[in-house]
Design a protein around this motif. Structure first.
Motif, PDB file in Angstrom:
ATOM      1  N   ASP A  13       0.842  -1.191   0.000  1.00  0.00           N
ATOM      2  CA  ASP A  13       0.000   0.000   0.000  1.00  0.00           C
ATOM      3  C   ASP A  13       0.877   1.240   0.000  1.00  0.00           C
ATOM      4  O   ASP A  13       1.896   1.298   0.697  1.00  0.00           O
ATOM      5  CB  ASP A  13      -0.907   0.033   1.226  1.00  0.00           C
ATOM      6  CG  ASP A  13      -2.095  -0.913   1.093  1.00  0.00           C
ATOM      7  OD1 ASP A  13      -2.859  -1.021   2.056  1.00  0.00           O
ATOM      8  OD2 ASP A  13      -2.242  -1.530   0.030  1.00  0.00           O
ATOM      9  N   LEU A  14       0.475   2.229  -0.763  1.00  0.00           N
ATOM     10  CA  LEU A  14       1.225   3.476  -0.868  1.00  0.00           C
ATOM     11  C   LEU A  14       0.239   4.630  -0.843  1.00  0.00           C
ATOM     12  O   LEU A  14      -0.782   4.593  -1.526  1.00  0.00           O
ATOM     13  CB  LEU A  14       2.024   3.491  -2.174  1.00  0.00           C
ATOM     14  CG  LEU A  14       2.850   4.731  -2.495  1.00  0.00           C
ATOM     15  CD1 LEU A  14       3.936   4.935  -1.450  1.00  0.00           C
ATOM     16  CD2 LEU A  14       3.470   4.590  -3.873  1.00  0.00           C
ATOM     17  N   ASN A  15       0.527   5.650  -0.045  1.00  0.00           N
ATOM     18  CA  ASN A  15      -0.351   6.815   0.061  1.00  0.00           C
ATOM     19  C   ASN A  15       0.206   8.010  -0.701  1.00  0.00           C
ATOM     20  O   ASN A  15       1.391   8.328  -0.598  1.00  0.00           O
ATOM     21  CB  ASN A  15      -0.548   7.218   1.524  1.00  0.00           C
ATOM     22  CG  ASN A  15      -1.445   6.260   2.278  1.00  0.00           C
ATOM     23  OD1 ASN A  15      -2.272   5.576   1.679  1.00  0.00           O
ATOM     24  ND2 ASN A  15      -1.292   6.208   3.581  1.00  0.00           N
ATOM     25  N   PHE A  16      -0.653   8.655  -1.469  1.00  0.00           N
ATOM     26  CA  PHE A  16      -0.370   9.958  -2.064  1.00  0.00           C
ATOM     27  C   PHE A  16      -1.255  10.975  -1.343  1.00  0.00           C
ATOM     28  O   PHE A  16      -2.357  10.644  -0.899  1.00  0.00           O
ATOM     29  CB  PHE A  16      -0.685   9.957  -3.560  1.00  0.00           C
ATOM     30  CG  PHE A  16       0.219   9.087  -4.383  1.00  0.00           C
ATOM     31  CD1 PHE A  16       1.321   9.630  -5.029  1.00  0.00           C
ATOM     32  CD2 PHE A  16      -0.031   7.727  -4.524  1.00  0.00           C
ATOM     33  CE1 PHE A  16       2.163   8.832  -5.805  1.00  0.00           C
ATOM     34  CE2 PHE A  16       0.801   6.921  -5.287  1.00  0.00           C
ATOM     35  CZ  PHE A  16       1.900   7.476  -5.927  1.00  0.00           C
ATOM     36  N   TYR A  17      -0.779  12.215  -1.260  1.00  0.00           N
ATOM     37  CA  TYR A  17      -1.518  13.239  -0.528  1.00  0.00           C
ATOM     38  C   TYR A  17      -1.724  14.471  -1.402  1.00  0.00           C
ATOM     39  O   TYR A  17      -0.830  14.862  -2.163  1.00  0.00           O
ATOM     40  CB  TYR A  17      -0.768  13.632   0.745  1.00  0.00           C
ATOM     41  CG  TYR A  17      -0.565  12.478   1.695  1.00  0.00           C
ATOM     42  CD1 TYR A  17      -1.549  12.127   2.613  1.00  0.00           C
ATOM     43  CD2 TYR A  17       0.601  11.725   1.648  1.00  0.00           C
ATOM     44  CE1 TYR A  17      -1.377  11.055   3.464  1.00  0.00           C
ATOM     45  CE2 TYR A  17       0.786  10.647   2.497  1.00  0.00           C
ATOM     46  CZ  TYR A  17      -0.208  10.314   3.406  1.00  0.00           C
ATOM     47  OH  TYR A  17      -0.032   9.240   4.245  1.00  0.00           O
ATOM     48  N   CYS A  18      -2.891  15.075  -1.280  1.00  0.00           N
ATOM     49  CA  CYS A  18      -3.205  16.299  -2.005  1.00  0.00           C
ATOM     50  C   CYS A  18      -3.425  17.412  -0.987  1.00  0.00           C
ATOM     51  O   CYS A  18      -4.281  17.296  -0.094  1.00  0.00           O
ATOM     52  CB  CYS A  18      -4.459  16.113  -2.860  1.00  0.00           C
ATOM     53  SG  CYS A  18      -4.905  17.559  -3.848  1.00  0.00           S
ATOM     54  N   SER A  19      -2.650  18.488  -1.119  1.00  0.00           N
ATOM     55  CA  SER A  19      -2.807  19.613  -0.194  1.00  0.00           C
ATOM     56  C   SER A  19      -4.057  20.408  -0.546  1.00  0.00           C
ATOM     57  O   SER A  19      -4.680  20.196  -1.597  1.00  0.00           O
ATOM     58  CB  SER A  19      -1.579  20.524  -0.260  1.00  0.00           C
ATOM     59  OG  SER A  19      -1.568  21.235  -1.487  1.00  0.00           O
ATOM     60  N   GLY A  20      -4.415  21.338   0.304  1.00  0.00           N
ATOM     61  CA  GLY A  20      -5.592  22.162   0.054  1.00  0.00           C
ATOM     62  C   GLY A  20      -5.479  23.005  -1.190  1.00  0.00           C
ATOM     63  O   GLY A  20      -6.490  23.419  -1.770  1.00  0.00           O
ATOM     64  N   THR A  21      -4.230  23.257  -1.638  1.00  0.00           N
ATOM     65  CA  THR A  21      -4.010  24.047  -2.853  1.00  0.00           C
ATOM     66  C   THR A  21      -3.722  23.177  -4.073  1.00  0.00           C
ATOM     67  O   THR A  21      -3.417  23.693  -5.147  1.00  0.00           O
ATOM     68  CB  THR A  21      -2.841  25.025  -2.644  1.00  0.00           C
ATOM     69  OG1 THR A  21      -1.669  24.288  -2.265  1.00  0.00           O
ATOM     70  CG2 THR A  21      -3.173  26.043  -1.562  1.00  0.00           C
ATOM     71  N   GLY A  22      -3.775  21.845  -3.912  1.00  0.00           N
ATOM     72  CA  GLY A  22      -3.637  20.949  -5.053  1.00  0.00           C
ATOM     73  C   GLY A  22      -2.266  20.364  -5.272  1.00  0.00           C
ATOM     74  O   GLY A  22      -2.032  19.721  -6.299  1.00  0.00           O
ATOM     75  N   GLU A  23      -1.335  20.549  -4.342  1.00  0.00           N
ATOM     76  CA  GLU A  23      -0.017  19.937  -4.478  1.00  0.00           C
ATOM     77  C   GLU A  23      -0.098  18.468  -4.083  1.00  0.00           C
ATOM     78  O   GLU A  23      -0.682  18.123  -3.053  1.00  0.00           O
ATOM     79  CB  GLU A  23       1.008  20.659  -3.607  1.00  0.00           C
ATOM     80  CG  GLU A  23       1.322  22.067  -4.073  1.00  0.00           C
ATOM     81  CD  GLU A  23       2.312  22.753  -3.158  1.00  0.00           C
ATOM     82  OE1 GLU A  23       3.173  23.484  -3.679  1.00  0.00           O
ATOM     83  OE2 GLU A  23       2.240  22.555  -1.942  1.00  0.00           O
ATOM     84  N   ILE A  24       0.503  17.597  -4.893  1.00  0.00           N
ATOM     85  CA  ILE A  24       0.482  16.161  -4.634  1.00  0.00           C
ATOM     86  C   ILE A  24       1.839  15.731  -4.100  1.00  0.00           C
ATOM     87  O   ILE A  24       2.875  16.071  -4.661  1.00  0.00           O
ATOM     88  CB  ILE A  24       0.145  15.367  -5.910  1.00  0.00           C
ATOM     89  CG1 ILE A  24      -1.234  15.766  -6.429  1.00  0.00           C
ATOM     90  CG2 ILE A  24       0.185  13.860  -5.628  1.00  0.00           C
ATOM     91  CD1 ILE A  24      -1.596  15.104  -7.741  1.00  0.00           C
ATOM     92  N   SER A  25       1.821  14.997  -3.013  1.00  0.00           N
ATOM     93  CA  SER A  25       3.065  14.500  -2.421  1.00  0.00           C
ATOM     94  C   SER A  25       2.897  13.046  -2.036  1.00  0.00           C
ATOM     95  O   SER A  25       1.810  12.486  -2.134  1.00  0.00           O
ATOM     96  CB  SER A  25       3.464  15.330  -1.201  1.00  0.00           C
ATOM     97  OG  SER A  25       2.473  15.246  -0.200  1.00  0.00           O
TER      98      SER A  25
END
Length: 221
Positions: free
Chosen positions: A209-221
């Motif tokens: 399993d791998l998590n990607f994250y989206c910030s409130g301004t749309g940056e993906i990390s």
């Protein structure tokens, strides 16, 4: 929530990859012990007959290791897929097979700078580091995601594609599929990736399993 990124495939220290200058001795319980030799081991002379003889021994070795570690799922590839550099002494091959059979996947924290510019479609690549003793190989995992503005912030809405491949030439990673789930009101995209890692003609199916994250301004990390 703690953000996760890079993936490490770790093998127990007791089963370090055997270098050409080492010899391996197996006990009746199939425990592997490494002893450093004083001189470099001679290179194998690879006639077709020698390759077939070694391959037949490898088949028995991998079957034995698979029986010893039934949850590993390791198997050997066909002889016609073997490159010359795959061939080694049966003792070294057993040690390598044990390394692969007993490996596991661990997710490590990601560096804060690993982000992209917000887009309606965002692409992000993360890397999996497969470690055998002191050596490592890299697998690149690339996701293409759709993001949109909802609930007062930017968030994930789906996965357009997700691919993974070996980032160097020493081994191969064949992706078999993936599943995705969105959590935290679009902030987290969890993907479960399945595939098979192959090196020296020995293959091990695995998934993580791998998590990607989206910030409130749309940056993906």
């Amino acid at each position: 929530m703690k953000k996760l990124g890079k993936i490490l495939l770790v093998t127990p220290l007791a089963f370090s990859l055997v270098l050409p200058t080492t010899g391996v001795f197996a006990t009746e319980s199939n425990d592997v012990h490494v002893k450093v030799a004083e001189v470099e081991a001679p290179k194998l002379e690879l006639t077709q007959e020698k390759k077939e003889d070694l391959y037949n021994k490898y088949v028995k070795i991998v079957a034995d290791v698979a029986a010893q570690y039934p949850d590993s799922g390791i198997f050997i590839e066909p002889l016609d897929t073997f490159k010359d550099e795959y061939f080694m002494s049966p003792e070294d091959y057993r040690a390598f097979a044990v390394n692969l059979a007993t490996s596991s996947i661990v997710v490590a924290p990601e560096t804060p700078s690993d982000v992209i510019t917000p887009l309606a479609t965002g692409i992000k690549t993360k890397y999996a580091n497969i470690t055998f003793g002191g050596s490592s190989r890299s697998i690149a995992v690339t996701g293409t995601f759709t993001i949109d503005h909802f609930l007062g912030r930017m968030g994930f809405t789906g996965v357009k594609s997700l691919t993974s491949k070996a980032a160097d030439s020493r081994g191969t990673w064949r992706q078999s599929g993936y599943n995705e789930k969105i959590y935290d009101a679009g902030e987290t995209m969890n993907v479960s990736v399945g595939g098979t890692y192959t090196e020296n003609g020995v293959s091990k199916p695995d998934n993580f399993d791998l998590n990607f994250y989206c910030s409130g301004t749309g940056e993906i990390s």
